[in-house]
Design an enzyme around this catalytic site. Structure first.
Site, PDB file in Angstrom:
ATOM      1  CG  ASP A  46      -1.363  20.864  18.355  1.00  0.00           C
ATOM      2  OD1 ASP A  46      -1.174  21.039  19.574  1.00  0.00           O
ATOM      3  OD2 ASP A  46      -1.979  21.672  17.632  1.00  0.00           O
ATOM      4  CG  HIS A  96      -5.645  18.960  18.047  1.00  0.00           C
ATOM      5  ND1 HIS A  96      -5.891  20.276  17.742  1.00  0.00           N
ATOM      6  CD2 HIS A  96      -4.818  18.522  17.058  1.00  0.00           C
ATOM      7  CE1 HIS A  96      -5.243  20.607  16.629  1.00  0.00           C
ATOM      8  NE2 HIS A  96      -4.599  19.553  16.185  1.00  0.00           N
ATOM      9  CG  HIS A 100      -6.313  17.217  12.557  1.00  0.00           C
ATOM     10  ND1 HIS A 100      -6.097  18.187  11.606  1.00  0.00           N
ATOM     11  CD2 HIS A 100      -5.538  17.562  13.607  1.00  0.00           C
ATOM     12  CE1 HIS A 100      -5.224  19.064  12.068  1.00  0.00           C
ATOM     13  NE2 HIS A 100      -4.862  18.718  13.287  1.00  0.00           N
ATOM     14  CE1 TYR A 137      -5.194  20.812   8.865  1.00  0.00           C
ATOM     15  CE2 TYR A 137      -7.520  20.671   9.469  1.00  0.00           C
ATOM     16  CZ  TYR A 137      -6.407  20.133   8.860  1.00  0.00           C
ATOM     17  OH  TYR A 137      -6.503  18.911   8.251  1.00  0.00           O
ATOM     18  CG  HIS A 190       3.102  18.923  15.192  1.00  0.00           C
ATOM     19  ND1 HIS A 190       3.627  20.124  14.786  1.00  0.00           N
ATOM     20  CD2 HIS A 190       1.753  19.015  15.031  1.00  0.00           C
ATOM     21  CE1 HIS A 190       2.629  20.914  14.383  1.00  0.00           C
ATOM     22  NE2 HIS A 190       1.488  20.259  14.518  1.00  0.00           N
TER      23      HIS A 190
HETATM   24 ZN   LIG Z   1      -3.366  19.417  14.487  1.00  0.00          ZN
END
Ligand SMILES: [Zn+2]
Length: 242
Positions: A46, A96, A100, A137, A190
């Site tokens: 991510d 994504h 964010h 999230y 990540h």
């Molecule tokens: Zn994220």
């Protein structure tokens, strides 16, 4: 057989003979992994492409492993070459958001803009558009689901996390990932965490030794018999109702 039919068949046979040989005759392709039959796992990365995405892509290539990248539009814009490589090397690209924000605390139009800007950035970088959404999230509600529907995308969460962002330690990340690994699991990681990327060669080797095929999220979904529709969420979080 009547003469008319047999001559028609003869014509058909000639047509078949004259048809060009299909492309796969020259370039034999490996049979796709069937996650209903074999042990699969989907590693997902991510917030990237992160700084270390190039090293990660080298490792994935070396071990013939596929991954899914849930990209953040702002970094797609600043590191487009990684995104192009991800697509070219057979990895799956997901959306994504652009910067964010928590979608459950955002206005509908902000969510739409966040998704659209990222779709556009990925298209520009790699020539393809993400078909999966992972809300920041992993937080979604009915408004987010409705907007995902507008974009034709299901929402993908994870079955377990590597907790790499928290521990930032090679051994801890490997230990946690192996602990939570399961057939058709979707693991959150990540590519901006250096220790995740540093530990990836040995983690992949261990997973492969345990019989896992490292595949994309879409392949895992197929293996689970999931035919997700736009706006659906997977895995379904506790308390989710639609
Ligand atoms: Zn994220």
């Amino acid at each position: 057989m009547s003469r008319k039919i047999s001559s028609l068949l003869a014509i058909a046979a000639v047509c078949v003979t004259l048809a060009p040989a299909p492309a796969f005759a020259q370039t034999p392709k490996k049979a796709p992994v069937d996650c209903e039959q074999v042990k699969c796992i989907a590693l997902t990365f991510d917030d990237g492409p992160g700084k270390y995405a190039g090293t990660l892509l080298d490792t994935l290539k070396k071990y013939d492993a596929k991954a899914t990248f849930f990209l953040e539009g702002q970094y797609v814009k600043s590191r487009p070459a990684f995104v192009k490589r991800m697509a070219a090397e057979g990895h799956e690209l997901g959306n994504h958001s652009y910067s964010h924000p928590d979608f459950t605390k955002s206005e509908a139009d902000t969510i739409r803009t966040e998704i659209q800007k990222t779709q556009d950035a990925v298209k520009k970088a790699a020539g393809v558009e993400p078909k999966l959404l992972r809300p920041p999230y992993g937080l979604a509600d009915l408004q987010v689901s409705d907007i995902a529907t507008e974009f034709g995308m299901p929402m993908i969460l994870w079955t377990a996390g590597s907790e790499d962002w928290k521990t930032k330690n090679v051994e801890a990340i490997q230990k946690k990932t192996l602990e939570v690994a399961q057939p058709n699991g979707i693991i959150l990681m990540h590519d901006w965490v250096k220790q995740t990327v540093d530990g990836m060669p040995s983690l992949i080797k261990t997973l492969q030794k345990k019989g896992y095929h490292l595949v994309t999220v879409s392949e895992v979904l197929k293996g689970e018999g999931e035919n997700l529709q736009p706006g659906d969420i997977f895995p379904v979080p506790a308390g989710w109702e639609k």
